[in-house]
Enzyme design. Structure first.
Site, short mmCIF file in Angstrom:
data_model
loop_
_atom_site.label_atom_id
_atom_site.label_comp_id
_atom_site.label_asym_id
_atom_site.label_seq_id
_atom_site.Cartn_x
_atom_site.Cartn_y
_atom_site.Cartn_z
N ASP A 204 0.81 -1.21 0.00
CA ASP A 204 0.00 0.00 0.00
C ASP A 204 0.85 1.27 0.00
OD1 ASP A 204 -2.67 1.31 0.45
OD2 ASP A 204 -1.61 2.06 2.21
N GLU A 257 1.56 -0.52 -4.93
CA GLU A 257 0.76 0.63 -5.34
C GLU A 257 1.73 1.81 -5.36
OE1 GLU A 257 -3.21 3.06 -3.92
OE2 GLU A 257 -1.62 2.58 -2.52
O1 ISL Z 1 -1.05 9.07 -4.83
C1 ISL Z 1 -2.22 9.14 -4.71
C2 ISL Z 1 -3.00 9.89 -5.70
O2 ISL Z 1 -2.22 10.27 -6.77
C3 ISL Z 1 -2.97 8.54 -3.65
O3 ISL Z 1 -4.07 8.10 -4.33
C4 ISL Z 1 -2.39 7.37 -2.88
O4 ISL Z 1 -1.32 6.74 -3.44
C5 ISL Z 1 -3.47 6.38 -2.65
O5 ISL Z 1 -4.59 7.05 -2.18
C6 ISL Z 1 -3.09 5.38 -1.63
O6 ISL Z 1 -4.17 4.52 -1.43
C7 ISL Z 1 -3.98 3.49 -0.49
O7 ISL Z 1 -3.64 3.98 0.78
C8 ISL Z 1 -4.63 4.75 1.44
C9 ISL Z 1 -6.00 4.08 1.46
O8 ISL Z 1 -6.98 4.98 1.88
C10 ISL Z 1 -6.37 3.52 0.10
O9 ISL Z 1 -7.56 2.79 0.20
C11 ISL Z 1 -5.24 2.65 -0.36
O10 ISL Z 1 -5.50 2.00 -1.57
C12 ISL Z 1 -4.14 4.96 2.85
O11 ISL Z 1 -3.71 3.76 3.40
#
Ligand code: ISL
Ligand code: CA
Length: 541
Positions: A204, A257
């Site tokens: 994540d 991610e």
């Molecule tokens: O970089 C971003 C947008 O350009 C953000 O979207 C970020 O990388 C993303 O939101 C991360 O998401 C993940 O971590 C979050 C959580 O709320 C999300 O559900 C998850 O997928 C915090 O842990």
């Protein structure tokens, strides 16, 4: 086990993402759980799924759907127990499927014992597990913003300092520069792989774990990219190298991610077959909206072509059209029809990379039709909506962009059948069920499910679709998605308009149809496609 057993596993495999709260409830408390997932594993096996990614199931106050972890070593009681988890893992393995967990190590919950300790005093042994700077109630250390629409700093009276967080205030960021913290994380990663025996991780927000020094202000959010100070910042490579060593030891399947990692800068290094840190990464660029808030398929196509091209020589993509952070694809990129769901499936499932299917995507679930902001409890959607109103966006527009197209609408319970609560629970579901469940459900959506099965089976059996290259045709066509992958030709009309194309640059006589929305015996020189028409052709042997 020091060497990868099957270095190319991820090139053949298809993943399925489960949002555990909404998959299947086994004990009538209205919340999906691990026993519920166990019950449905044969369904996933029958689709042809190779591995499952579970969104976080760790102990958590659930401020951010479990992405606020209070204990990395425990399962949240609402999902079950560690014994349930072990049973789930064993059952997956029995069926020949792998299970990967969400690894959330950019931050913890503010209820994690480290943070409870850390906030007590400046000299607490856990203080440096987090990021602190001098502040006052009026003055934050700088003007940086969190992804959730608030300041990245929260002030604490007792030490007159603020702590840093790029998501909710209840999710303090960890200080990766601290070797003690890193050792704790690596120990935990090892524990899940070695002692519990899981098969890998979806990492994540992993591109954010390193931060720039915060001695500067962002000029204006139009000039500076507001997220730049924590996007793939130098130094992160050391931490990723440490993690990679552990992953390799256990032949872990890994997908990061990695927002902020660019297709032409970083992505190949992150996912190189030998030197890379991870098997694959998710890009976060393709969820493009037009100014009116509807999905922009041409932008989507351009992002995909760029990533596919840039990672052709080196590196590996993770492919997806839906996840728990975005609206359902059929609602933004499609027109809500079954035909659009099918076209969307075909265009992405055969690209170069590892495809992921988000629960319910295979039955054509659409975003929940919210009617009021009061139906939403999640902090980020509420913040974004109220911020938009404050900055003068008309209510209707703000509602469309920030609520109807929020991520919450893609988190509703899985629609298993047309019985009570869509067969998800015997109790009161934690989130409303999409009213379309009477026609969109596992029993009634067999046509779409059958298409997914065919696509998965093609990926399993055809080498060209595993490690073959990719070449796009009609790159400037706004709606025609057309590519060759060695022995295969994929052709999809991603619009509801009738279109036709001269097939001059494609050796059409070599190809015969494998599947399509209508039968084609011989590809004509000028092919006309109705809205959402799709075809997959294979080279004659
Ligand atoms: O970089 C971003 C947008 O350009 C953000 O979207 C970020 O990388 C993303 O939101 C991360 O998401 C993940 O971590 C979050 C959580 O709320 C999300 O559900 C998850 O997928 C915090 O842990
Ligand atoms: Ca339950």
């Amino acid at each position: 086990m020091t060497k990868k057993l099957d270095k190319d596993y991820h090139k053949k495999a298809v993943g399925y993402q489960i949002y555990p709260k909404s998959f299947k409830d086994s004990n009538a408390d209205g919340i999906g759980d691990l026993q519920g997932i166990i019950e449905k594993l044969p369904y996933l096996k029958s689709l042809g799924i190779d591995f499952i990614w579970l969104n976080p199931i760790y102990a958590s106050p659930q401020v951010d759907g479990g992405y606020d972890i209070s204990d990395f070593y425990d399962i949240d009681p609402m999902f079950g127990t560690m014994a349930d988890f072990k049973a789930l893992l064993a059952k997956c393995h029995q069926l020949g499927m792998k299970l990967i967990m969400d690894l959330v190590v950019n931050h913890t919950s503010n209820q994690h014992k480290w943070f409870i300790e850390a906030q007590k005093s400046k000299d607490n042994p856990y203080r440096d597990y987090y990021l602190w700077a001098d502040a006052s109630p009026e003055k934050k250390p700088n003007n940086w913003r969190s992804f959730f629409g608030i300041s990245a700093w929260t002030y604490q009276e007792q030490t007159q300092q603020a702590y840093f967080h790029i998501f909710a205030a209840e999710q303090p960021d960890l200080n990766w520069k601290n070797p003690k913290l890193r050792a704790e994380i690596y120990k935990m990663v090892r524990w899940w792989l070695e002692d519990i025996g899981i098969d890998g991780f979806r990492l994540d927000a992993i591109s954010h774990i390193q931060k720039m020094d915060w001695d500067f202000e962002l000029r204006s959010f139009d000039g500076d990219d507001p997220w730049e100070p924590f996007m793939n910042v130098i130094g992160i490579d050391n931490y990723l190298t440490d993690l990679k060593k552990i992953f390799n030891e256990f032949d872990a399947t890994t997908v990061g991610e990695a927002s902020g990692v660019r297709s032409n800068k970083g992505a190949a290094d992150w996912t190189d077959a030998d030197e890379g840190y991870l098997d694959a990464i998710f890009e976060l660029e393709h969820n493009r909206k037009k100014s009116d808030g509807t999905g922009d398929l041409y932008e989507y196509k351009k992002v995909i072509m760029r990533w596919q091209g840039d990672l052709l020589e080196r590196g590996w993509n993770a492919l997806y059209i839906e996840n728990h952070d975005m609206p359902r694809a059929i609602s933004i990129f499609g027109d809500g029809s079954l035909a659009s769901a099918k076209a969307l499936a075909v265009q992405y499932m055969l690209l170069r990379g590892t495809p992921f299917i988000y629960y319910g995507q295979e039955i054509g679930m659409s975003s929940y039709p919210f009617e009021s902001i009061d139906e939403i409890s999640s902090e980020d959607t509420r913040n974004h909506y109220f911020n938009a109103l404050k900055s003068g966006v008309p209510e209707k527009e703000a509602f469309f962009k920030e609520v109807l197209n929020s991520r919450d609408g893609a988190r509703t319970p899985m629609q298993w059948n047309r019985e009570k609560n869509a067969g998800f629970t015997e109790g009161q579901p934690w989130m409303p069920i999409n009213p379309n469940y009477t026609t969109v459900n596992v029993e009634d959506s067999s046509e779409l499910i059958a298409l997914y099965r065919e696509l998965i089976s093609l990926r399993h059996h055809e080498k060209s679709l595993q490690d073959g290259g990719i070449r796009f045709h009609f790159p400037r066509s706004k709606a025609i998605f057309c590519y060759e992958r060695e022995d295969f030709l994929v052709l999809v009309n991603l619009s509801d308009q009738k279109l036709s194309r001269k097939m001059t640059a494609i050796p059409i006589e070599d190809y015969q149809q494998v599947l399509g929305s209508r039968p084609i015996k011989k590809i004509p020189r000028t092919l006309s496609l109705s809205g959402w028409e799709y075809h997959v052709f294979k080279r004659k042997s």
